[in-house]
Design an enzyme around this catalytic site. Structure first.
Site, PDB file in Angstrom:
ATOM      1  N   GLU A  60       0.805  -1.216   0.000  1.00 29.14           N
ATOM      2  CA  GLU A  60       0.000   0.000   0.000  1.00 29.14           C
ATOM      3  C   GLU A  60       0.847   1.280   0.000  1.00 29.14           C
ATOM      4  OE1 GLU A  60      -3.001  -0.270   3.050  1.00 29.14           O
ATOM      5  OE2 GLU A  60      -3.947  -2.006   2.087  1.00 29.14           O
ATOM      6  N   GLU A  64      -5.246  -8.527  -0.145  1.00 29.75           N
ATOM      7  CA  GLU A  64      -6.034  -8.181   1.041  1.00 29.75           C
ATOM      8  C   GLU A  64      -7.473  -7.922   0.611  1.00 29.75           C
ATOM      9  OE1 GLU A  64      -4.760  -5.087   3.704  1.00 29.75           O
ATOM     10  OE2 GLU A  64      -2.642  -5.639   3.533  1.00 29.75           O
TER      11      GLU A  64
END
EC number: 3.2.1.21
Length: 448
Positions: free
Chosen positions: A166, A352
């Site tokens: 991320e 995720e």
């Protein structure tokens, strides 16, 4: 009843991150990270929580891997604590840290669970932050040393690697919005950090190739999908900024050796620019094998000049929300997977995806039906994308177990296994058993 059959080689898994589960923050020669500093700063984390103990997985990894084995998963995405390997950021290697990850990786492989390794999941060594952190190019070289050490140590044991988790969170959430460590609030700093991350990524991929490391390597952006509130050009542009800053700002340099020009221009109007040096874009665009996709929610956005540096305001449309307040709309996952096809039909892993549902134990059982519903809806969209011909190779549910949820502390639970943070007792939730059935059958069943 409808059955959605997945490909025979589909990689079912779960995911965690080192600081969120390991604990043992002053054991095994580990140095401090920026999250140790941030979490110990009053007012930064809910209830003053920290990751000192977390899920104590440093000591309980054997139990956790046993639970993974019973779950039936084929892969486990975990991250490595950089300060466990290099307590001072670079220089001398901490052998105790390497030995710990060798024990974890060996046990995973012995149990038929493929280790899927993320090198950087936000725990920058504090000594590097004190020297400027990701604003300082010294950190780039330190990261490459860390990455090379891991490649050499785990060649043949780990076959799937992600450089960064991320990058939008590392750059903008942490250095522009100040929500995560190190808690800075400067746009130029965020842009500098994001660019240096990409240079570190490219140099590490290049080193991966030079060393002949086995397996695949990529990066894992957290993507978003935003639908315009109206047909106005301003609302459409606001959504484009929201979508592109999460995905294209980091993927277009890798795949096309350039930043999205409309965002470059947008930031220039705010007095910020990308600190590109000669050769940077060639380094960043070193070819990768796959990408990980972290997806949680979709939003409806409109232009609002008062809505932060992107001027993109999320509108409450009355959708159901998870307990962290994120709207549930699985269509966004399908849309963003197709959106990313602009970079080619690349191998994609959902690294995720999951829901914050704070159901607790009642009569020895956690009936987290809302999490099951969330996962079911999103897996249907994954199947739909595969049916369209997209190369979706695996799905890793976030998360294996409840853990330290960053600035939310222990207030938000994403796990399929309940953790009592006082006793460290693990209790599988109903979503664990539901997912176990999906994994073992390799298909998803939905009922009307």
């Amino acid at each position: 009843m409808t059955i959605f059959q997945f490909p025979q080689d589909f990689m079912w898994g779960t995911a965690t991150a080192a600081y969120q589960i390991e604990g043992a923050y002053q054991e095994g020669g580990r140095g401090l990270s920026i999250w140790d500093t941030f979490a110990h700063t009053p007012g930064k984390v809910f209830n003053g929580d920290n990751g000192n103990v977390a899920c104590d997985s440093y000591h309980r990894y054997e139990e956790d891997i046993r639970l993974m084995k019973e779950l039936g998963i084929r892969t486990y995405r975990f991250s490595v604590s950089w300060p466990r390997i290099f307590p001072n950021g670079d220089g001398e290697v901490n052998q105790e840290g390497l030995d710990y990850y060798h024990r974890v990786v060996d046990l995973l492989n012995e149990n038929g669970i493929e280790p899927f390794c993320t090198l950087y999941h936000w725990d920058l060594p504090q000594v590097l932050q004190a020297a400027g952190g990701w604003e300082n190019r010294r950190t780039v070289q330190a990261f490459v040393q860390f990455a090379e050490t891991m490649f050499r140590e785990f060649h043949g044991k780990i076959h799937h690697w992600l450089t960064f988790n991320e990058p939008w969170c590392i750059a903008f959430l942490s250095n522009m919005l100040g929500v995560h460590a190190p808690g800075l609030t400067n746009l130029q700093t965020a842009i500098d950090v994001g660019h240096h991350l990409l240079v570190a990524h490219g140099l590490s991929v290049r080193r991966f190739r030079e060393l002949g490391t086995s397996g695949q390597i990529g990066i894992a952006p957290n993507v978003s999908w935003a639908v315009p509130y109206s047909t106005s050009e301003e609302d459409k542009a606001a959504c484009a900024r929201t979508i592109s800053l999460h995905s294209d700002w980091f993927l277009q340099p890798i795949y096309q050796a350039s930043y999205p020009q409309f965002l470059v221009d947008w930031f220039a109007e705010q007095g910020a620019s990308v600190p590109i040096q000669d050769g940077d874009m060639d380094i960043i665009s070193e070819p990768i094998d796959m990408i990980g996709i972290n997806y949680y929610s979709m939003s409806v956005n409109r232009f609002n000049p008062e809505a932060g540096f992107l001027q993109s305001e999320e509108i409450n449309m009355g959708l159901p929300v998870t307990d962290i307040g994120w709207p549930v709309e699985s269509r966004g996952l399908y849309e963003v997977l197709h959106y990313l096809q602009k970079y080619g039909n690349i191998d994609i892993y959902i690294t995720e995806n999951g829901a914050c549902i704070n159901d607790d134990i009642v009569n020895g059982k956690i009936q987290d039906d809302r999490r099951i519903s969330y996962m079911q809806q999103h897996l249907v969209q994954v199947h739909r994308a595969i049916h369209d011909g997209l190369h979706i190779k695996g799905y890793m549910a976030w998360s294996l177990m409840d853990n330290f949820e960053w600035a939310e502390g222990y207030n938000m639970r994403f796990g399929m296994i309940h953790v009592d943070f006082r006793t460290q007792v693990r209790t599988p939730k109903e979503s664990y058993y539901w997912y176990q059935n999906v994994v073992n059958n390799n298909w998803l069943e939905t009922r009307r």
